[in-house]
Motif scaffolding. Structure first.
Motif, PDB file in Angstrom:
ATOM      1  N   VAL A 327       5.136  -8.250  -0.195  1.00 21.84           N
ATOM      2  CA  VAL A 327       5.029  -7.093  -0.268  1.00 21.84           C
ATOM      3  C   VAL A 327       3.608  -6.482  -0.217  1.00 21.84           C
ATOM      4  O   VAL A 327       3.159  -5.311   0.463  1.00 21.84           O
ATOM      5  CB  VAL A 327       5.627  -6.599  -1.841  1.00 21.84           C
ATOM      6  N   ALA A 328       2.716  -7.215  -0.724  1.00 23.23           N
ATOM      7  CA  ALA A 328       1.353  -6.905  -0.656  1.00 23.23           C
ATOM      8  C   ALA A 328       0.719  -7.062   0.646  1.00 23.23           C
ATOM      9  O   ALA A 328       0.135  -6.208   1.196  1.00 23.23           O
ATOM     10  CB  ALA A 328       0.407  -7.831  -1.462  1.00 23.23           C
ATOM     11  N   ILE A 331       1.905  -3.959   2.728  1.00 14.60           N
ATOM     12  CA  ILE A 331       1.180  -2.827   2.297  1.00 14.60           C
ATOM     13  C   ILE A 331       0.056  -2.734   3.324  1.00 14.60           C
ATOM     14  O   ILE A 331      -0.534  -1.909   3.765  1.00 14.60           O
ATOM     15  CB  ILE A 331       0.879  -2.645   0.945  1.00 14.60           C
ATOM     16  N   LEU A 335      -0.423   0.493   5.547  1.00 15.25           N
ATOM     17  CA  LEU A 335      -1.300   1.553   5.210  1.00 15.25           C
ATOM     18  C   LEU A 335      -3.079   1.105   5.083  1.00 15.25           C
ATOM     19  O   LEU A 335      -3.242   0.187   4.214  1.00 15.25           O
ATOM     20  CB  LEU A 335      -0.810   1.660   3.680  1.00 15.25           C
ATOM     21  N   ALA A 340      -4.717   1.902  -0.669  1.00 15.38           N
ATOM     22  CA  ALA A 340      -3.779   0.877  -0.477  1.00 15.38           C
ATOM     23  C   ALA A 340      -4.203  -0.515  -0.618  1.00 15.38           C
ATOM     24  O   ALA A 340      -3.684  -1.437  -0.943  1.00 15.38           O
ATOM     25  CB  ALA A 340      -3.521   1.132   0.950  1.00 15.38           C
ATOM     26  N   ALA A 344      -2.622  -3.280  -2.691  1.00 14.07           N
ATOM     27  CA  ALA A 344      -2.152  -4.506  -2.251  1.00 14.07           C
ATOM     28  C   ALA A 344      -2.966  -5.757  -3.065  1.00 14.07           C
ATOM     29  O   ALA A 344      -2.066  -6.642  -3.308  1.00 14.07           O
ATOM     30  CB  ALA A 344      -2.470  -4.649  -0.872  1.00 14.07           C
TER      31      ALA A 344
END
Length: 430
Positions: A327-328, A331, A335, A340, A344
């Motif tokens: 997920v990091a 990001i 972004l 962001a 992250a």
């Protein structure tokens, strides 16, 4: 002697005297105390501070002075050759540690000896004024520090009961990130210059190893139980068959892929902040993100380690950590802003904290044989250093031909998740 070796009781790990040698291969059952964990954590901090700070700060500065126009290639050469030394030295030092019959035990002589050799290598590196000299000095440092690493990673398998391993692994695991942060602060704020930076690291490497080495005894390996002390026999043991030990093989591959994802995600962070985020001071930005990452890793590692020990479950948390880290990466892929990037870093740190605690505990439960623990953990550690060599070769063409930094961080997410899912193939651990 055979009956003695099969006894399950383990003496107190906080005794200053060497515990009963009959328990050298026994599965530990008595919980270790805070002092033991603290001493091992300090020694682990020393290793990673000495590893990471030169790579991130001192070597680039030194090589820029030696060859301003070819500094990037020079850094790749030095770190690449050093990583190759690490790949060879760690399991070899582990195999020799497994065969050490010193009255001080099997691990402590290698922790202290490796710390001294690593410190000498750092001092030698500091004195060099050519690419060849820096490379040779860094290889000496890598050999010594990897001998020390073989010593500090094995006591958890040797002395910590399964029901406490994730908690202890959490404490030692966060030392990796903390070592980078403290090393950066020491070499940028407390001392000035390349020589003083190397010298300070060399001193701290030895000093931080002493509490564990001097205060905490360990069982002595009787000569009658020592594995074959033969070059061919040692060389043969360095190969661990994934067919014969499939859980070990899947655990190795899981770690390799997750660490490859981590290496891909952090390798070009400075350039990402420069080119995509357009942060005014990217060097300071990297330090800020590293601090955020480290704090969040510390906040998750210990609590999740305790939870994993209480529930007796590892694989689901390893998978969860991989998903969080992915997920990091997503990001960062989509972004491209400073806010962001900080989010992250926090997410990545939280996920990596979970991973550090739980995966190390899982690995100690799939080691093939008690008498080869340090060697087998050295083989596992190749999954840490190998990605550092492979990542630059993979990242550069992705950035150039497959979507730039968006493509790089999407690849990071995919590799990390793939590693997390492969842990489900481990059958012997819940």
């Amino acid at each position: 002697m055979k009956q003695a070796v099969e006894r399950s009781a383990t003496p107190s790990p906080d005794s200053p005297d060497s515990p009963d040698s009959a328990d050298v291969f026994a599965e530990p059952t008595e919980r270790v105390r805070a002092g033991w964990t603290g001493g091992l954590s300090l020694a682990t901090l020393a290793v990673f501070m000495a590893f990471m700070t030169p790579i991130q700060i001192l070597l680039p500065l030194q090589l820029e002075h030696i060859d301003p126009h070819g500094k990037d290639t020079a850094l790749s050469v030095v770190t690449g050759v050093g990583a190759l030394v690490a790949v060879l030295a760690n399991p070899l030092a582990g195999a020799l540690s497994d065969r050490t019959t010193s009255r001080f035990g099997r691990r402590r002589p290698w922790i202290l000896g490796g710390a001294v050799a690593g410190a000498v290598g750092l001092v030698v590196t500091a004195a060099q004024h050519s690419l060849l000299g820096v490379t040779l000095g860094w290889c000496v440092a890598q050999a010594g520090l990897n001998a020390m690493l073989a010593g500090v990673t094995t006591p958890i398998a040797d002395r910590v009961p399964v029901a406490q391993r994730a908690e202890v692994s959490g404490w030692t695991g966060i030392m990796q990130s903390l070592g980078l942060v403290l090393g950066a602060l020491i070499t940028t704020l407390l001392v000035t210059g390349v020589w003083s930076g190397y010298g300070t690291l060399a001193l701290l490497t030895v000093v931080l190893a002493l509490p564990f080495v001097l205060r905490h005894g360990e069982p002595v390996l009787p000569r009658a139980l020592r594995p074959d002390w033969d070059a061919r026999a040692i060389a043969r043991t360095l190969w661990v068959s994934p067919r014969r030990y499939p859980d070990f093989g899947w655990a190795w591959l899981t770690r390799f892929l997750i660490n490859l994802g981590n290496a891909l995600g952090t390798l070009y962070l400075l350039y990402y902040l420069t080119d995509s985020v357009h942060y005014a001071d990217p060097g300071t930005g990297v330090l800020i993100l590293t601090v955020i990452y480290t704090v969040c890793a510390a906040l998750t590692a210990i609590p999740v380690g305790v939870l994993s020990d209480r529930r007796g479950r590892r694989k689901g948390l390893v998978l969860l950590s991989a998903v969080i880290m992915a997920v990091a990466a997503v990001i960062l892929a989509f972004l491209h802003s400073w806010v962001a990037a900080m989010v992250a870093a926090a997410v990545l740190g939280a996920g990596f904290g979970v991973y550090l605690a739980v995966d190390q505990a899982l690995v100690t439960q799939v080691l093939p044989q008690a008498q080869d623990r340090a060697k087998d953990l050295g083989v596992i550690n190749i999954a840490n250093s190998g990605p550092q060599v492979l990542a630059p070769a993979l990242a550069a063409p992705v950035i150039a031909h497959a979507g730039g930094y968006t493509g790089l961080y999407l690849a990071t997410a995919l590799v990390t998740v793939a590693g997390g899912f492969l842990v489900r193939r481990v059958r012997g651990v819940a």
